[in-house]
Every structure is written in structure tokens, then in C-alpha cells.
Design a protein around this motif. Structure first.
Motif: not given
Length: 315
Positions: A111-119
Motif C-alpha cells: 500500500g501507500k506505506d511502501g511508497e517512496l518517502g513514507a517514513a
């Protein structure tokens, strides 16, 4: 090691825990930022920087995973962990004395938690019971209904072991979140945890949790981290840090958070500019020269002296 907040969020949803959005704050206004001035928390610090995670481009993540230099520089591990509900995640870890880093590539987390910049960032207690105190303080910081979650760990036999209790302020986030945690006595009691004996009554600290293999490498601890996060995520993060006793200096550009050995810089940025930008680390011993290591789209500079700085390219 410790499960990222991104995965905590998904498990809470699967467990049907009601998510309560944090009252929107305006730094210096009448929201949580303003509440801090009315509710200073004197006395000892209750929460300390434990670890941070970030999601990087695939080239950088793969270079980190296969870096020979990182294996010399730090107690470096690549490991798959199973948490509550059977969730698994594979991270690249740099483990220090009291603090550590958890690094992912794009798509390593669904999901979006694995997108570039997630932290994300975990802060933890050193004394049993302090998490309850922090949770009780949150309403005064503008968080009337904190979200709590007990995390477990499966060591491979299918039997979940209580790992830590956690609290965070909201399930409504853009790309970043912070959570507070307190390790459970059951985890320390399990010999498979490879943890150390308590040094004092109620010891649930980071020293006890992390292994001592850091002594065989240069990296000692994370002393500073700089992240770009959205204003909304920043406003949801600062109440938790204030409740834990951190010193927070916030303005229109972001916030600097200090106390307890690690300085955290948050830059409030648009969502397309988020991510981990810079990490400063202390060394076990000073080096007499400067070493520069290019790792994917990042640069690690070690020395001269007792420190290192790791800088990551931003989109």
C-alpha cells in the motif's frame, strides 16, 4: 526488530480498532501546539528516540542491502519478522547501542506505506508504567482519544509472544507517523529475545533490548535525523513528543525536537517532497580520516572524528 508504525496501522485496521482522528493543530495557535504552552510537563523525560524507518528508491534499498561497507560500519542485519495477525515484513537494519534504523525499498511494505518517502518513528520508555503516563497526558495535548495497540512477535513456532504496548495519536495520516512504545516483561523473559537482565526495577529500556554487537563496529547511535513530512503529519506528531517530555521548538517551517541524545528535525513540505533526508550518527571511536561511501542514491560520510552523516537524495 520493532515493527514499523506503517504495519501497526494495518494490523489495527484488521483488528477493527476504531481510529479517531486527531484534532487539527496550528503551530502556535489554539490546537496541540498552543496547548503545550498551557501544559508543560516538568520532571524526567518519559520517551526517548528508539528508531526510525524510511522507504527509499529500489536502487538505494538494494545497494544498502548488499553493501559490504555497511556490514563493517554497523551491526547490520537483513531480517524478516512476523508480528501480530501473521503480518511479516523484511527490513534492513543498522543496530546501535540504544537506537537503530529500519530501511525499506519501494514496495517492501504494501500500500501507500511502501511508497517512496513514507517514513515513521518509534519513541520508547525506559521505565515500566511511563507509557501510561504519556497516554494520560495526551488529552491535554489535544488528543482526546489516543489509539493503543499491544504488539506481539512470533519467533517461528506459531505462538505469539507479547512484545510491546504502543500508543499513537491518529490513524488519519499522509505519509509519516510516530508512535510511543513500551517493551513487555514477557518479551524480556523469553530467552529467544536475546535481551539483557534488568539493571533496575522496571527496566524496559533500549540498552536492555538491543544487542551489544554494536561494539564490534564503528556505528554507536543515531544522534540526529532530518525528515520532510507534511504539515498535517507534523501536527499529529508533536503532541506525542511533548507528552513524552521532549523539548519542541516549532515554527512555520517545521519543528526541531531535542532532549535525550537525539535531535529530530521535521521540515514541513508538500507531499511530493517527503522522506528521510539526513541521519547523523555517533561512532564508538573517532576516525583519523574522512571516508565517503556512495550507496545507491545516498552518501555516507564517516569521520574525521567521532561522527558520521548519511544523506539521501530527495525527489
Amino acid at each position: 526488530m520493532v515493527m514499523s508504525r506503517a504495519l501497526l496501522r494495518r494490523i489495527v485496521v484488521l483488528a477493527a480498532v476504531l481510529a479517531v482522528a486527531l484534532t487539527t493543530a496550528v503551530v502556535g495557535g489554539a490546537g496541540p501546539a498552543g496547548a503545550a504552552a498551557r501544559h508543560p510537563w516538568p520532571g524526567r523525560q518519559l520517551l526517548f528516540f528508539n528508531h526510525a524507518y524510511g522507504v527509499f528508491d529500489r536502487t538505494t534499498a538494494d545497494a544498502i542491502e548488499h553493501s559490504d561497507y555497511l556490514r563493517e560500519f554497523a551491526n547490520f542485519q537483513v531480517r524478516t519478522t512476523t508480528g501480530a495477525g501473521g503480518e511479516t515484513w523484511t527490513g534492513r537494519y543498522l543496530l546501535g547501542h540504544q537506537t537503530y534504523l529500519e530501511l525499506f525499498g519501494i514496495g517492501d511494505v504494501p500500500g501507500k506505506d511502501g511508497e517512496l518517502g513514507a517514513a515513521g518513528m518509534g519513541v520508547s520508555t525506559e521505565h515500566a508504567g511511563d507509557l501510561t503516563t504519556v497516554t494520560d497526558r495526551l488529552p491535554a495535548e489535544g488528543v482526546p482519544d489516543p489509539v493503543t495497540f499491544p504488539q506481539t512477535r512470533d519467533f517461528g513456532d506459531g505462538v505469539p509472544v507479547p512484545w510491546f504496548d504502543s500508543v499513537y495519536t491518529t490513524e488519519d495520516y499522509d505519509t509519516f507517523g510516530a508512535w510511543a512504545m513500551e517493551y513487555r516483561p514477557e518479551y524480556f523473559a523469553d530467552p529467544r529475545s536475546n535481551t539483557e537482565p534488568a539493571r533496575y526495577p522496571g527496566d524496559v529500556g533500549r540498552d536492555r533490548y538491543l544487542p551489544n554487537d554494536y561494539r564490534d563496529h564503528l556505528m554507536r547511535d543515531v544522534t540526529g535525523i532530518e525528515l520532510g513530512i507534511t504539515r498535517r503529519d507534523l501536527d499529529a506528531t508533536l503532541p506525542l513528543l511533548r507528552a513524552g517530555g521532549f523539548v519542541v521548538h516549532a515554527d512555520a517551517t517545521g519543528a526541531v525536537v531535542r532532549r535525550g541524545g537525539t535531535t529530530i528535525r521535521f521540515d514541513a513540505v508538500p507531499v511530493d517532497q517527503v522522506g528521510v533526508r539526513r541521519i547523523a550518527m555517533s561512532l564508538n571511536r573517532p576516525t583519523g580520516h574522512r571516508h565517503t561511501e556512495t550507496i545507491g542514491h545516498s552518501t555516507l560520510v564517516v569521520g574525521p572524528g567521532p561522527s558520521a552523516v548519511w544523506t539521501f537524495a530527495t525527489a
